[in-house]
Design an enzyme around this catalytic site. Structure first.
Site, PDB file in Angstrom:
ATOM      1  N   CYS A 115     -70.527  41.890  11.730  1.00  0.00           N
ATOM      2  CA  CYS A 115     -70.969  42.734  10.615  1.00  0.00           C
ATOM      3  C   CYS A 115     -72.380  43.260  10.824  1.00  0.00           C
ATOM      4  CB  CYS A 115     -70.892  41.955   9.308  1.00  0.00           C
ATOM      5  SG  CYS A 115     -69.215  41.392   8.908  1.00  0.00           S
ATOM      6  N   HIS A 245     -76.225  43.789   4.370  1.00  0.00           N
ATOM      7  CA  HIS A 245     -74.786  43.869   4.604  1.00  0.00           C
ATOM      8  C   HIS A 245     -74.069  43.560   3.296  1.00  0.00           C
ATOM      9  CE1 HIS A 245     -70.772  43.051   5.842  1.00  0.00           C
ATOM     10  NE2 HIS A 245     -70.900  41.741   5.863  1.00  0.00           N
ATOM     11  N   ASN A 276     -66.173  44.650   1.337  1.00  0.00           N
ATOM     12  CA  ASN A 276     -66.904  44.286   2.548  1.00  0.00           C
ATOM     13  C   ASN A 276     -66.265  45.029   3.717  1.00  0.00           C
ATOM     14  OD1 ASN A 276     -67.771  43.042   4.943  1.00  0.00           O
ATOM     15  ND2 ASN A 276     -67.920  41.024   4.013  1.00  0.00           N
TER      16      ASN A 276
END
Length: 320
Positions: A115, A245, A276
């Site tokens: 990520c 993030h 996400n």
């Protein structure tokens, strides 16, 4: 800001048209209404259609970023393609993307930093410009997490979405990408990894020990954010936006409580509607602040990417 080698000149995103709501998932998994949104901070997550291939989603985001920057695809020197969910491991997605957008003279390669991949890509782009290997670089992150998420596993289905984001990094007289503070924690690799295929499954699915992941990042990332500010020679008073993030709404809120940025700092929370989206989440979150003019060109944003690996990368950037 401490010296860098390039600056962001354009941002573009692609959000697929499909949506999976938390209300639908509450019903599917037999939870009380509102339970999933309460524990994740996610109301909807983006869902790719079959035509939304990695390269097509990336191209849609890339075209917008190039237009925002005023840069032609044929003038790109390099394309960096970040993805943590690609199942076509033998192919180079960057090569397909350069062909798709008409960047025939550009070099290209893929990046998998989990990520944190987009932040890693910005760091690599800045370094290539500093080394005079390029002047115009496209950094793209595209994810189809629905491909690697077990539809029967509520712990992952309720978190992840599909999308793409892109940024143009250009050589500039006054660079606007600060030093990277990055690292890895190999012992955490089993906490987010591919599980063995279930009987009859076409491919392995993602396995995540969410509790351990949240605890580890929650205890370590606030310090990384502060180190990125220190590396750039800045304080929170100099920052206009915090763009972590978009992992989990509750973890973002917990980090903000620990960091205690001033009230003027805009906090990116695109996770509410996007979910996400792994390495695509930071460009999507940046666009969600730029589009309604919550922040302005030239404002400084602290980016904080972290994810599977475990990996992390933080830096301060000036917004295009």
């Amino acid at each position: 800001m401490a010296r860098g080698a390039g600056r962001l000149t354009g941002i573009g995103v692609y959000r697929p048209g499909g949506l999976l709501t938390s209300a639908e998932l509450d019903t599917r998994f037999g939870h009380e209404e509102g339970w999933i949104e309460q524990i994740t901070g996610i109301r909807t997550r983006l869902k790719a259609d079959p035509d939304d291939t990695f390269v097509e989603m990336a191209a849609q985001a890339a075209d917008k970023a190039l237009a925002h920057a005023g840069v032609l695809a044929e003038d790109l020197d390099c394309v960096l393609f970040s993805s943590a969910s690609s199942v076509g491991q033998a192919s180079c997605r960057a090569a397909s993307l350069t062909h798709r957008i008409g960047a025939g003279r550009a070099g290209g390669f893929d990046v998998n930093g989990g990520c944190a991949g987009f932040s890693y890509g910005l760091t690599l782009a800045s370094g290539l410009i500093a080394a005079q290997q390029a002047r115009q670089i496209l950094v793209v992150a595209a994810e189809r997490l629905s491909d690697i998420t077990d539809p029967d596993d509520c712990g992952t289905v309720m978190i992840f979405g599909d999308a793409a984001g892109a940024a143009v990094v250009s050589a500039a007289e006054h660079p606007g990408i600060g030093p990277a503070v990055w690292g890895t924690h190999g012992p955490g690799e089993p906490w987010m990894t591919s599980a063995p295929p279930k009987p009859g499954a076409a491919r392995p699915y993602m396995h995540m020990d969410g509790t351990r992941v949240v605890r580890w990042f929650g205890s370590h990332m606030p310090q990384v954010a502060q180190e990125a500010l220190d590396a750039a020679g800045l304080t929170w008073d100099d920052i206009d936006a915090f763009v972590p993030h978009q992992c989990n709404g509750r973890l973002i809120d917990a980090m903000v409580r620990r960091l205690r940025p001033p009230e003027h700092v805009a906090i990116a929370r695109s996770i509410v509607t996007d979910g996400n989206t792994s390495s695509a989440s930071i460009p999507l979150a940046l666009e969600s602040l730029l589009a309604p003019a919550t922040v302005r060109p030239g404002d400084k944003a602290l980016l904080l990417g972290f994810g599977a690996g475990l990996t992390w990368c933080a830096q301060v950037v000036e917004l295009p």
